[in-house]
Scaffold this motif. Sequence first.
Motif, PDB file in Angstrom:
ATOM      1  N   ALA A 156       0.815  -1.219   0.000  1.00  0.00           N
ATOM      2  CA  ALA A 156       0.000   0.000   0.000  1.00  0.00           C
ATOM      3  C   ALA A 156       0.844   1.262   0.000  1.00  0.00           C
ATOM      4  O   ALA A 156       0.471   2.263  -0.622  1.00  0.00           O
ATOM      5  CB  ALA A 156      -0.943   0.006   1.202  1.00  0.00           C
ATOM      6  N   GLY A 157       1.973   1.254   0.704  1.00  0.00           N
ATOM      7  CA  GLY A 157       2.781   2.460   0.792  1.00  0.00           C
ATOM      8  C   GLY A 157       3.337   2.896  -0.547  1.00  0.00           C
ATOM      9  O   GLY A 157       3.168   4.047  -0.973  1.00  0.00           O
ATOM     10  N   ASP A 158       3.981   1.976  -1.248  1.00  0.00           N
ATOM     11  CA  ASP A 158       4.548   2.322  -2.551  1.00  0.00           C
ATOM     12  C   ASP A 158       3.470   2.573  -3.594  1.00  0.00           C
ATOM     13  O   ASP A 158       3.633   3.442  -4.460  1.00  0.00           O
ATOM     14  CB  ASP A 158       5.495   1.219  -3.020  1.00  0.00           C
ATOM     15  N   PHE A 159       2.370   1.825  -3.525  1.00  0.00           N
ATOM     16  CA  PHE A 159       1.301   2.057  -4.492  1.00  0.00           C
ATOM     17  C   PHE A 159       0.687   3.444  -4.292  1.00  0.00           C
ATOM     18  O   PHE A 159       0.427   4.168  -5.264  1.00  0.00           O
ATOM     19  CB  PHE A 159       0.210   0.988  -4.371  1.00  0.00           C
ATOM     20  N   SER A 160       0.477   3.829  -3.044  1.00  0.00           N
ATOM     21  CA  SER A 160      -0.070   5.163  -2.767  1.00  0.00           C
ATOM     22  C   SER A 160       0.864   6.260  -3.261  1.00  0.00           C
ATOM     23  O   SER A 160       0.428   7.274  -3.804  1.00  0.00           O
ATOM     24  CB  SER A 160      -0.324   5.322  -1.261  1.00  0.00           C
ATOM     25  N   LEU A 161       2.166   6.049  -3.066  1.00  0.00           N
ATOM     26  CA  LEU A 161       3.153   6.994  -3.587  1.00  0.00           C
ATOM     27  C   LEU A 161       3.064   7.086  -5.106  1.00  0.00           C
ATOM     28  O   LEU A 161       3.118   8.176  -5.686  1.00  0.00           O
ATOM     29  CB  LEU A 161       4.553   6.558  -3.156  1.00  0.00           C
ATOM     30  N   ASP A 162       2.907   5.930  -5.745  1.00  0.00           N
ATOM     31  CA  ASP A 162       2.865   5.899  -7.207  1.00  0.00           C
ATOM     32  C   ASP A 162       1.677   6.672  -7.767  1.00  0.00           C
ATOM     33  O   ASP A 162       1.801   7.363  -8.778  1.00  0.00           O
ATOM     34  CB  ASP A 162       2.824   4.445  -7.684  1.00  0.00           C
ATOM     35  N   VAL A 163       0.523   6.553  -7.112  1.00  0.00           N
ATOM     36  CA  VAL A 163      -0.672   7.222  -7.636  1.00  0.00           C
ATOM     37  C   VAL A 163      -0.917   8.589  -7.005  1.00  0.00           C
ATOM     38  O   VAL A 163      -1.818   9.310  -7.422  1.00  0.00           O
ATOM     39  CB  VAL A 163      -1.922   6.334  -7.488  1.00  0.00           C
ATOM     40  N   GLY A 164      -0.150   8.945  -5.979  1.00  0.00           N
ATOM     41  CA  GLY A 164      -0.268  10.268  -5.384  1.00  0.00           C
ATOM     42  C   GLY A 164      -1.430  10.452  -4.439  1.00  0.00           C
ATOM     43  O   GLY A 164      -2.081  11.499  -4.431  1.00  0.00           O
TER      44      GLY A 164
END
Length: 293
Positions: A156-164
């Motif tokens: 979730a952390g990296d995915f949230s970063l990826d989509v902003g």
Amino acid sequence: MKTAPLPITMLFIPGTEKAKFAKIPQLPARAFILDLEDAVPPGEKAGSRTLVAGAIDEFGVGARLHVRVNPVDSPYLVDDLEAVVRPGLTGVNLPKATSAADIQVVDRLIEAFERRAGLPVGEIEMMATVETVKGVRQVFEIAAAAPRLKRLCFGAGDFSLDVGVDWPHEDGVTGETLLFAKSQLVLASRMAGLEPPHDSVYPRYDDLDALRREATESRRLGFLGKHAIHPSQLPVIDEVYRPSTRQVERARRLVAAFDEAEAHGKGAVGVDGELVDYPILYRARDIIAEAGA
């Protein structure tokens, strides 16, 4: 041979934390992830490999130990695998998986190091963490990429970063974009015949109520486990994902009633005001299996 229960709880331990490895036999996690990736700075990679290899040698017989290696596009992956593919290792966790090719590259490397270590080919299992938009877009191909792959995980952390987007959000509500991405892992896992996916860690380790909410949400999506970063999170995760005593007892009643009906040539039966046919029967059997009952 009895099948090992699904690893509902997986506790992360940084590869630099030798003192924490000694606690593995006393911790109630069903499995552990010894981390060589995000929790280890570049200057500590080599030393952490040595520590993690020692932990596998010492604790791998009695515990299910996975190692999170560095991604395919990093300069550390081959050295990681060479160090940790050894007797006692349960599996390899590949982070930031973005394609079937990623899985296949790591699969071939693991096989080469299995042969070097004298291990049966395929003994070391693999799980892949999907944590980018590209990974979600390719998740069905990723899930079917290699027989060694047992489960998908969501980052979730990296995915949230990826989509902003923010995660965890201050209001405790998971945004629709993350829910959509997570649902794709559930469907891809089922399509490929994998175990149900494992959910991301919850980073606020002192907020167990928020952890429970997020775990309950992902359980309803079809996840069957969650990573932990602190031992205090383990009982909450186990409680949420493990079928309750009431669910197991009901499932047993359904199975017993259906078995009796089927013996009399019937493909459906009423139990407690509910029509039980084959899909309901199969789900009841899954609940019993998930509980290890």
